[in-house]
Design an enzyme around this catalytic site. Sequence first.
Site, PDB file in Angstrom:
ATOM      1  N   ASP A  13      52.968  50.730  -1.949  1.00 40.36           N
ATOM      2  CA  ASP A  13      53.438  51.964  -1.302  1.00 40.36           C
ATOM      3  C   ASP A  13      54.151  52.888  -2.276  1.00 40.36           C
ATOM      4  O   ASP A  13      55.020  53.669  -1.880  1.00 40.36           O
ATOM      5  CB  ASP A  13      54.367  51.646  -0.120  1.00 40.36           C
ATOM      6  CG  ASP A  13      53.741  50.714   0.899  1.00 40.36           C
ATOM      7  OD1 ASP A  13      52.622  51.008   1.335  1.00 40.36           O
ATOM      8  OD2 ASP A  13      54.364  49.693   1.238  1.00 40.36           O
ATOM      9  N   LYS A  16      50.207  55.518  -5.002  1.00 40.12           N
ATOM     10  CA  LYS A  16      49.007  55.394  -5.836  1.00 40.12           C
ATOM     11  C   LYS A  16      47.926  56.369  -5.411  1.00 40.12           C
ATOM     12  O   LYS A  16      47.164  56.867  -6.234  1.00 40.12           O
ATOM     13  CB  LYS A  16      48.471  53.957  -5.755  1.00 40.12           C
ATOM     14  CG  LYS A  16      49.410  52.921  -6.353  1.00 40.12           C
ATOM     15  CD  LYS A  16      48.837  51.521  -6.262  1.00 40.12           C
ATOM     16  CE  LYS A  16      48.749  51.003  -4.834  1.00 40.12           C
ATOM     17  NZ  LYS A  16      50.057  50.853  -4.183  1.00 40.12           N
ATOM     18  N   GLY A  17      47.865  56.655  -4.105  1.00 44.95           N
ATOM     19  CA  GLY A  17      46.831  57.563  -3.618  1.00 44.95           C
ATOM     20  C   GLY A  17      46.952  58.939  -4.233  1.00 44.95           C
ATOM     21  O   GLY A  17      45.964  59.546  -4.646  1.00 44.95           O
ATOM     22  N   LYS A  18      48.178  59.433  -4.303  1.00 42.74           N
ATOM     23  CA  LYS A  18      48.393  60.750  -4.902  1.00 42.74           C
ATOM     24  C   LYS A  18      48.018  60.746  -6.376  1.00 42.74           C
ATOM     25  O   LYS A  18      47.379  61.679  -6.876  1.00 42.74           O
ATOM     26  CB  LYS A  18      49.854  61.174  -4.746  1.00 42.74           C
ATOM     27  CG  LYS A  18      50.153  62.503  -5.424  1.00 42.74           C
ATOM     28  CD  LYS A  18      51.598  62.896  -5.308  1.00 42.74           C
ATOM     29  CE  LYS A  18      51.812  64.227  -6.027  1.00 42.74           C
ATOM     30  NZ  LYS A  18      53.192  64.723  -5.916  1.00 42.74           N
ATOM     31  N   GLY A  40      47.047  50.828   2.263  1.00 42.75           N
ATOM     32  CA  GLY A  40      46.849  52.220   2.667  1.00 42.75           C
ATOM     33  C   GLY A  40      47.304  53.207   1.619  1.00 42.75           C
ATOM     34  O   GLY A  40      48.265  52.969   0.892  1.00 42.75           O
ATOM     35  N   HIS A  41      46.590  54.318   1.515  1.00 43.74           N
ATOM     36  CA  HIS A  41      46.989  55.418   0.639  1.00 43.74           C
ATOM     37  C   HIS A  41      47.064  56.685   1.484  1.00 43.74           C
ATOM     38  O   HIS A  41      46.197  56.942   2.314  1.00 43.74           O
ATOM     39  CB  HIS A  41      45.959  55.671  -0.469  1.00 43.74           C
ATOM     40  CG  HIS A  41      45.743  54.509  -1.373  1.00 43.74           C
ATOM     41  ND1 HIS A  41      46.780  53.811  -1.956  1.00 43.74           N
ATOM     42  CD2 HIS A  41      44.613  53.924  -1.820  1.00 43.74           C
ATOM     43  CE1 HIS A  41      46.281  52.854  -2.721  1.00 43.74           C
ATOM     44  NE2 HIS A  41      44.971  52.901  -2.646  1.00 43.74           N
ATOM     45  N   THR A 128      49.252  41.535   7.558  1.00 42.00           N
ATOM     46  CA  THR A 128      48.887  42.642   8.437  1.00 42.00           C
ATOM     47  C   THR A 128      48.027  42.176   9.618  1.00 42.00           C
ATOM     48  O   THR A 128      47.718  42.971  10.502  1.00 42.00           O
ATOM     49  CB  THR A 128      48.101  43.718   7.660  1.00 42.00           C
ATOM     50  OG1 THR A 128      46.938  43.116   7.086  1.00 42.00           O
ATOM     51  CG2 THR A 128      48.966  44.321   6.561  1.00 42.00           C
ATOM     52  N   GLN A 223      48.099  47.561  -2.923  1.00 40.64           N
ATOM     53  CA  GLN A 223      49.391  46.845  -2.927  1.00 40.64           C
ATOM     54  C   GLN A 223      50.158  47.109  -4.230  1.00 40.64           C
ATOM     55  O   GLN A 223      50.167  48.216  -4.715  1.00 40.64           O
ATOM     56  CB  GLN A 223      49.190  45.340  -2.684  1.00 40.64           C
ATOM     57  CG  GLN A 223      48.725  44.992  -1.294  1.00 40.64           C
ATOM     58  CD  GLN A 223      47.224  44.841  -1.207  1.00 40.64           C
ATOM     59  OE1 GLN A 223      46.537  44.602  -2.178  1.00 40.64           O
ATOM     60  NE2 GLN A 223      46.695  44.964  -0.013  1.00 40.64           N
ATOM     61  N   THR A 238      50.214  39.178  -1.335  1.00 41.51           N
ATOM     62  CA  THR A 238      48.874  39.371  -0.807  1.00 41.51           C
ATOM     63  C   THR A 238      47.971  38.249  -1.326  1.00 41.51           C
ATOM     64  O   THR A 238      48.434  37.357  -2.039  1.00 41.51           O
ATOM     65  CB  THR A 238      48.340  40.763  -1.178  1.00 41.51           C
ATOM     66  OG1 THR A 238      47.163  41.052  -0.401  1.00 41.51           O
ATOM     67  CG2 THR A 238      48.023  40.877  -2.663  1.00 41.51           C
ATOM     68  N   ARG A 302      54.415  49.988  10.009  1.00 39.18           N
ATOM     69  CA  ARG A 302      55.737  49.357   9.996  1.00 39.18           C
ATOM     70  C   ARG A 302      56.693  50.151   9.114  1.00 39.18           C
ATOM     71  O   ARG A 302      56.307  50.676   8.073  1.00 39.18           O
ATOM     72  CB  ARG A 302      55.646  47.918   9.467  1.00 39.18           C
ATOM     73  CG  ARG A 302      54.873  46.979  10.358  1.00 39.18           C
ATOM     74  CD  ARG A 302      54.858  45.560   9.790  1.00 39.18           C
ATOM     75  NE  ARG A 302      54.021  45.433   8.612  1.00 39.18           N
ATOM     76  CZ  ARG A 302      53.759  44.277   8.010  1.00 39.18           C
ATOM     77  NH1 ARG A 302      54.287  43.154   8.469  1.00 39.18           N
ATOM     78  NH2 ARG A 302      52.982  44.238   6.946  1.00 39.18           N
TER      79      ARG A 302
END
Length: 427
Positions: A13, A16-18, A40-41, A128, A223, A238, A302
């Site tokens: 979190d 990384k997506g950006k 998730g990104h 998850t 992750q 994970t 969450r």
Amino acid sequence: MPALVLLGAQWGDEGKGKATDLLGGSVDYVVRYQGGNNAGHTVVVGDQKYALHLLPSGILSPECTPVIGNGVVVDPSVLFSELNGLNERGVDTSKLLISGNAHIITPYNVTVDKVTERFLGKRKIGTTGRGIGPTYADKINRVGIRIQDLYDESILTQKVEAALDGKNQLLTKVFNRRAIEAGKVVEELLSYADRLKPYVADTVLVLNRALEDDKVVLFEGGQGTLLDIDHGTYPFVTSSNPTAGGACTGTGVGPTKISRVIGILKAYTTRVGSGPFPTELFDEDGEALRRIGGERGVTTGRDRRCGWFDAVIARYATRVNGLTDFFLTKLDVLTGWEQIPVCVAYEIDGKRVEELPYSQTDFHHAKPIYEILPGWSEDITSAKSFSDLPKNAQNYVKALEEMSGAPISAIGVGPGRDETIEINSFL
């Protein structure tokens, strides 16, 4: 050989997506190499926000080919749901490639994940519940279902029956659940075959040829380092390897072809799920970080646990990944604090420890030792260069860079694609 790995340097979190999306317009391939739809990104493009769970972030860049590598586990229903959502918003997803060797998350993997976690009670891992762990377990136990198996009904049926032989015993005799019918599972999996087929490819060959042709390939981890199955805070981790080595095994591209490893580092620290977290805050500061930073899991929904920056973790990430650079995100969230604590070491059994303890017991008992840095109150979201930042913000970044062991080459000063200060080019 312009191959880059981009990964999380904390517990995930980190943004990384950006970072991936920022590079997406300059690279030819963006490759997910591990994890599944438990990672998730969030990517913000203009006034549009995209939540990606399984697809590589590069799918939002028209010039880029997004790839799901062999190290990823794929839930076809989630994949198609995500593709449909992007198509409805006008995003072209036709260039996506998926490794035929990637393993499939079956309905029984999801069932086993949920009932096992519920059975553990207070000892739960904090998964998850999406079947990720059981799918990787099947892979290691050599009873997994791969995407290529969808195109041979006989092999698929044999594999599903073999996998369910043991799982049904577990479900019925331990968890008091109904047995799962192999025929129904096979029928559901076969229903995905035709739609998946245009995307399925020998991605090992595709990526290696791309590098031979001087294409730029970006490997995107899900992750974060501290969630790595081998190098994370086991057992609260994970089921795969988000660290840099996972990029090689999860794609079939050798380590000598990787030229840069970029760690994404949040200006503070968060984690989702159970497990030790030395700098976690349970006060107003923790709540403020959560609120201002919008700290809610993209995939899980969450609330994230929040704490101050942990330089011990950052140094560890530099070491185990061989990091060449950091991308520091969410610096803007810290605006408004008069003083900002930074964890520089731990106290364990009365002793100062400056490196991450290898013992699970020691890490559980680690207490943060803080150095207090002066904060700033000026809005930094419009900063375009490092010199635009307030002096205290500059000093904060320099201190984190020195403590973490690798240069900070980019700084996120807001959620938007253009709200980034680039100090050194990654390409």
